[in-house]
Design a protein around this motif. Structure first.
Motif, PDB file in Angstrom:
ATOM      1  N   SER A 169      45.549 -25.899   6.474  1.00  6.87           N
ATOM      2  CA  SER A 169      46.854 -25.803   5.822  1.00  6.87           C
ATOM      3  C   SER A 169      47.801 -26.816   6.461  1.00  6.87           C
ATOM      4  CB  SER A 169      47.426 -24.387   5.941  1.00  6.87           C
ATOM      5  OG  SER A 169      47.861 -24.126   7.262  1.00  6.87           O
ATOM      6  N   PHE A 170      48.750 -27.316   5.672  1.00  7.33           N
ATOM      7  CA  PHE A 170      49.688 -28.302   6.206  1.00  7.33           C
ATOM      8  C   PHE A 170      50.954 -28.319   5.351  1.00  7.33           C
ATOM      9  CE2 PHE A 170      47.440 -30.568   2.900  1.00  7.33           C
ATOM     10  CZ  PHE A 170      48.402 -31.376   2.314  1.00  7.33           C
ATOM     11  N   GLY A 171      51.991 -28.971   5.860  1.00  5.21           N
ATOM     12  CA  GLY A 171      53.231 -29.145   5.110  1.00  5.21           C
ATOM     13  C   GLY A 171      53.384 -30.590   4.664  1.00  5.21           C
ATOM     14  N   PHE A 172      53.674 -30.793   3.390  1.00  6.13           N
ATOM     15  CA  PHE A 172      53.831 -32.155   2.881  1.00  6.13           C
ATOM     16  C   PHE A 172      54.979 -32.881   3.571  1.00  6.13           C
ATOM     17  CE2 PHE A 172      51.237 -30.642  -0.674  1.00  6.13           C
ATOM     18  CZ  PHE A 172      50.466 -31.769  -0.946  1.00  6.13           C
ATOM     19  N   LYS A 173      55.988 -32.157   4.028  1.00  5.95           N
ATOM     20  CA  LYS A 173      57.128 -32.791   4.681  1.00  5.95           C
ATOM     21  C   LYS A 173      56.729 -33.454   5.995  1.00  5.95           C
ATOM     22  CE  LYS A 173      60.267 -30.089   6.524  1.00  5.95           C
ATOM     23  NZ  LYS A 173      61.264 -29.004   6.645  1.00  5.95           N
ATOM     24  N   TYR A 174      55.573 -33.069   6.545  1.00  6.59           N
ATOM     25  CA  TYR A 174      55.074 -33.669   7.781  1.00  6.59           C
ATOM     26  C   TYR A 174      53.939 -34.663   7.528  1.00  6.59           C
ATOM     27  CZ  TYR A 174      57.654 -29.678   9.622  1.00  6.59           C
ATOM     28  OH  TYR A 174      58.638 -28.759   9.896  1.00  6.59           O
ATOM     29  N   VAL A 245      36.734 -31.681   5.072  1.00  3.53           N
ATOM     30  CA  VAL A 245      38.054 -31.136   5.393  1.00  3.53           C
ATOM     31  C   VAL A 245      38.808 -30.895   4.088  1.00  3.53           C
ATOM     32  CG1 VAL A 245      40.240 -31.473   6.615  1.00  3.53           C
ATOM     33  CG2 VAL A 245      38.104 -32.368   7.593  1.00  3.53           C
ATOM     34  N   ILE A 246      39.150 -29.626   3.846  1.00  9.89           N
ATOM     35  CA  ILE A 246      39.860 -29.228   2.631  1.00  9.89           C
ATOM     36  C   ILE A 246      41.301 -28.921   3.003  1.00  9.89           C
ATOM     37  CG2 ILE A 246      39.946 -27.599   0.708  1.00  9.89           C
ATOM     38  CD1 ILE A 246      36.971 -26.992   1.322  1.00  9.89           C
ATOM     39  N   GLY A 247      42.229 -29.748   2.530  1.00 10.83           N
ATOM     40  CA  GLY A 247      43.637 -29.570   2.848  1.00 10.83           C
ATOM     41  C   GLY A 247      44.355 -28.754   1.782  1.00 10.83           C
ATOM     42  N   ILE A 248      45.114 -27.740   2.218  1.00  8.08           N
ATOM     43  CA  ILE A 248      45.939 -26.924   1.330  1.00  8.08           C
ATOM     44  C   ILE A 248      47.384 -27.122   1.771  1.00  8.08           C
ATOM     45  CG2 ILE A 248      46.365 -24.634   0.376  1.00  8.08           C
ATOM     46  CD1 ILE A 248      43.555 -25.483  -0.135  1.00  8.08           C
ATOM     47  N   GLY A 249      48.198 -27.751   0.912  1.00 11.67           N
ATOM     48  CA  GLY A 249      49.544 -28.107   1.334  1.00 11.67           C
ATOM     49  C   GLY A 249      50.649 -27.437   0.535  1.00 11.67           C
ATOM     50  N   CYS A 250      51.723 -27.079   1.227  1.00 11.13           N
ATOM     51  CA  CYS A 250      52.967 -26.658   0.575  1.00 11.13           C
ATOM     52  C   CYS A 250      54.092 -27.458   1.231  1.00 11.13           C
ATOM     53  CB  CYS A 250      53.187 -25.153   0.677  1.00 11.13           C
ATOM     54  SG  CYS A 250      53.436 -24.517   2.351  1.00 11.13           S
ATOM     55  N   GLY A 252      56.492 -26.828   3.693  1.00  4.04           N
ATOM     56  CA  GLY A 252      56.614 -26.817   5.150  1.00  4.04           C
ATOM     57  C   GLY A 252      55.358 -26.426   5.899  1.00  4.04           C
ATOM     58  N   GLY A 253      54.338 -25.970   5.186  1.00  5.46           N
ATOM     59  CA  GLY A 253      53.085 -25.606   5.839  1.00  5.46           C
ATOM     60  C   GLY A 253      53.132 -24.283   6.570  1.00  5.46           C
ATOM     61  N   LYS A 254      54.013 -23.356   6.121  1.00  2.56           N
ATOM     62  CA  LYS A 254      54.160 -22.079   6.811  1.00  2.56           C
ATOM     63  C   LYS A 254      53.777 -20.870   5.963  1.00  2.56           C
ATOM     64  CE  LYS A 254      58.027 -23.398   9.860  1.00  2.56           C
ATOM     65  NZ  LYS A 254      57.484 -22.940  11.140  1.00  2.56           N
ATOM     66  N   HIS A 255      54.036 -20.923   4.668  1.00  2.55           N
ATOM     67  CA  HIS A 255      53.921 -19.730   3.835  1.00  2.55           C
ATOM     68  C   HIS A 255      52.772 -19.812   2.830  1.00  2.55           C
ATOM     69  CE1 HIS A 255      58.242 -19.754   5.143  1.00  2.55           C
ATOM     70  NE2 HIS A 255      57.951 -18.488   5.394  1.00  2.55           N
ATOM     71  N   ARG A 256      52.998 -20.559   1.746  1.00  6.51           N
ATOM     72  CA  ARG A 256      52.023 -20.600   0.663  1.00  6.51           C
ATOM     73  C   ARG A 256      50.707 -21.244   1.083  1.00  6.51           C
ATOM     74  NH1 ARG A 256      56.227 -23.453  -3.305  1.00  6.51           N
ATOM     75  NH2 ARG A 256      56.758 -24.332  -1.259  1.00  6.51           N
ATOM     76  N   HIS A 280      45.628 -24.132  10.914  1.00 10.17           N
ATOM     77  CA  HIS A 280      46.960 -24.221  10.327  1.00 10.17           C
ATOM     78  C   HIS A 280      47.751 -25.252  11.130  1.00 10.17           C
ATOM     79  CE1 HIS A 280      45.967 -20.806   7.907  1.00 10.17           C
ATOM     80  NE2 HIS A 280      45.859 -19.991   8.937  1.00 10.17           N
ATOM     81  N   ARG A 281      47.885 -26.461  10.598  1.00 10.21           N
ATOM     82  CA  ARG A 281      48.460 -27.557  11.366  1.00 10.21           C
ATOM     83  C   ARG A 281      49.940 -27.376  11.663  1.00 10.21           C
ATOM     84  NH1 ARG A 281      49.357 -33.516   8.947  1.00 10.21           N
ATOM     85  NH2 ARG A 281      51.196 -32.402   8.147  1.00 10.21           N
ATOM     86  N   ASP A 282      50.703 -26.904  10.681  1.00  9.52           N
ATOM     87  CA  ASP A 282      52.162 -26.923  10.815  1.00  9.52           C
ATOM     88  C   ASP A 282      52.797 -25.539  10.868  1.00  9.52           C
ATOM     89  OD1 ASP A 282      52.067 -29.737  10.641  1.00  9.52           O
ATOM     90  OD2 ASP A 282      52.029 -29.631   8.454  1.00  9.52           O
ATOM     91  N   VAL A 283      51.998 -24.496  11.033  1.00  6.95           N
ATOM     92  CA  VAL A 283      52.532 -23.140  10.948  1.00  6.95           C
ATOM     93  C   VAL A 283      53.558 -22.828  12.023  1.00  6.95           C
ATOM     94  CG1 VAL A 283      50.773 -22.025  12.366  1.00  6.95           C
ATOM     95  CG2 VAL A 283      51.837 -20.752  10.488  1.00  6.95           C
ATOM     96  N   SER A 284      53.475 -23.498  13.164  1.00  7.05           N
ATOM     97  CA  SER A 284      54.399 -23.192  14.264  1.00  7.05           C
ATOM     98  C   SER A 284      55.576 -24.152  14.338  1.00  7.05           C
ATOM     99  CB  SER A 284      53.634 -23.225  15.601  1.00  7.05           C
ATOM    100  OG  SER A 284      53.080 -24.504  15.839  1.00  7.05           O
TER     101      SER A 284
END
Length: 285
Positions: A169-174, A245-250, A252-256, A280-284
Motif C-alpha cells: 500500500s502507498f500514498g500517491f502524494k508520496y 510487487v502489487i501496489g495499491i494506492g490512495c 495518503g496511503g493510510k486508509h483505503r 504498508h509504505r506510508d501508513v505511519s
C-alpha cells in the motif's frame, strides 16, 4: 535423504538460510569444495548414518571449480542422490545497498566497484540459477519471511513456484514506488479521512476497514482484482518471474489503500504455490 545445495548471489542471504536450515534439523556445511560433493553425499547416505537432511553451501568462493558443477551434478544424479538447488537472488540495487551498509568487499570486486563484482558473479552463477529447483528473491524479504518460505518448500514440501508476491500500500502524494509491477488506484472509493473519528486511524483499524468495505463498490473491485490476479499469477510463474510487487494506492496511503491491501493479502495468502508478503509504505506518515 534430502540433499539441498544452497547457492546464489553474495549478500542475498545464503549464510542466514543455512543457519535457518540448521535450526530445522538439516546437517549444514558451508563452502565445501565442489569436487567433494559426491563423496560427501556418499558418506552422508552410507549405511548406519543418522543424517537424513543435508544442506551444502556453494557459491562464488569456489572459484574456477564452479566450471565443474555440471559434471558434479551429473555424478550426484548417477549415484542416486536426489538433490535440490536453492538459489537465493536479490536485485543489484539491494545487493549494492547491503554491501555499503556492512562495509564488506564483494568477493569479485577486489579494489573495483561493487556493481562490477555483482555483474561478474551473475555470469559465473548462471548455470546454477538456470538449473535451480527453487529461486527465492530476498530483495524485499524480512528474516521471518525468508524462514517461512524455507519451511514451506524444504520442510512442509509445498508446491512452491519460485514467486514471491509483495502487496504494497502507498500514498500517491508520496510518489509511486519504483519497484511496483502492477499499480491500482483506489482513490475512487469513499474516503474515511473525512469521517469524524476515522481521520487519525488507518486501514489496519477495524473501524476504517468496516467503513471502506461497507460499500458494494469496494467488494466488486476486490473480487475483480483477485480474479485478474488468479489469471495473471500462473502465467507470471510460467514466464519465470520470481518477484511481483502489487501496489495499491490512495491519496495518503493510510486508509483505503491499506484496507484493500490487507484484504488482497488475505485473499492470496492461503495459496501454497507462491509466497505472499504485506507492506504498508506510508501508513505511519
Amino acid at each position: 535423504m534430502k540433499f539441498v545445495i544452497v547457492t546464489g548471489m553474495s549478500g542475498a542471504g545464503k549464510s542466514t538460510a543455512l543457519k535457518m536450515l540448521e535450526d530445522m534439523g538439516y546437517f549444514c556445511v558451508d563452502n565445501l569444495p565442489i569436487a567433494l560433493l559426491p563423496k560427501f553425499a556418499e558418506l552422508a547416505h552410507a549405511p548406519g548414518s543418522d543424517i537424513s537432511q543435508v544442506a551444502v553451501g556453494v557459491d562464488i568462493r569456489n572459484g574456477r571449480s564452479l566450471d565443474e558443477m555440471a559434471s558434479v551434478l551429473e555424478n550426484l544424479k548417477a549415484s542416486g542422490v536426489a538433490y535440490q538447488i536453492l538459489y537465493l537472488e536479490a536485485s543489484d540495487e539491494v545487493l549494492v545497498k547491503r554491501y555499503k551498509e556492512t562495509r564488506r568487499a564483494h568477493p569479485l570486486a577486489k579494489q573495483g566497484r561493487v556493481e562490477d563484482g555483482i555483474r561478474l558473479e551473475r555470469e559465473k552463477l548462471l548455470y546454477l540459477k538456470e538449473n535451480a529447483t527453487y529461486i527465492l528473491d530476498t530483495s524485499q524479504l524480512l528474516t521471518r519471511e525468508l524462514k517461512k518460505a524455507l519451511e514451506q518448500i524444504l520442510v512442509e514440501e509445498k508446491n512452491f513456484k519460485n514467486l514471491m508476491i509483495t502487496v504494497l500500500s502507498f500514498g500517491f502524494k508520496y510518489g509511486i514506488p519504483n519497484d511496483c509491477d502492477l499499480v491500482f488506484d483506489v482513490r475512487f472509493l469513499p474516503n474515511p479521512y473525512y469521517v469524524d473519528g476515522l481521520k487519525y486511524k488507518t486501514g489496519n483499524d477495524e473501524e476504517v476497514q468496516d467503513f471502506v468495505m461497507d460499500y458494494e463498490i469496494s467488494h466488486i473491485f476486490l473480487d475483480k482484482l483477485v480474479d485478474m490476479l488468479n489469471f495473471l499469477i500462473p502465467n507470471y510463474i510460467l514466464e519465470g518471474k520470481n518477484q511481483l510487487v502489487i501496489g495499491i494506492g490512495c491519496t495518503g496511503g493510510k486508509h483505503r489503500s491499506v484496507t484493500l491491501a490487507n484484504k488482497l493479502f488475505e485473499a492470496l495468502s492461503d495459496r501454497s504455490e507462491y509466497g505472499v508478503r504485506l507492506e504498508h509504505r506510508d501508513v505511519s506518515r
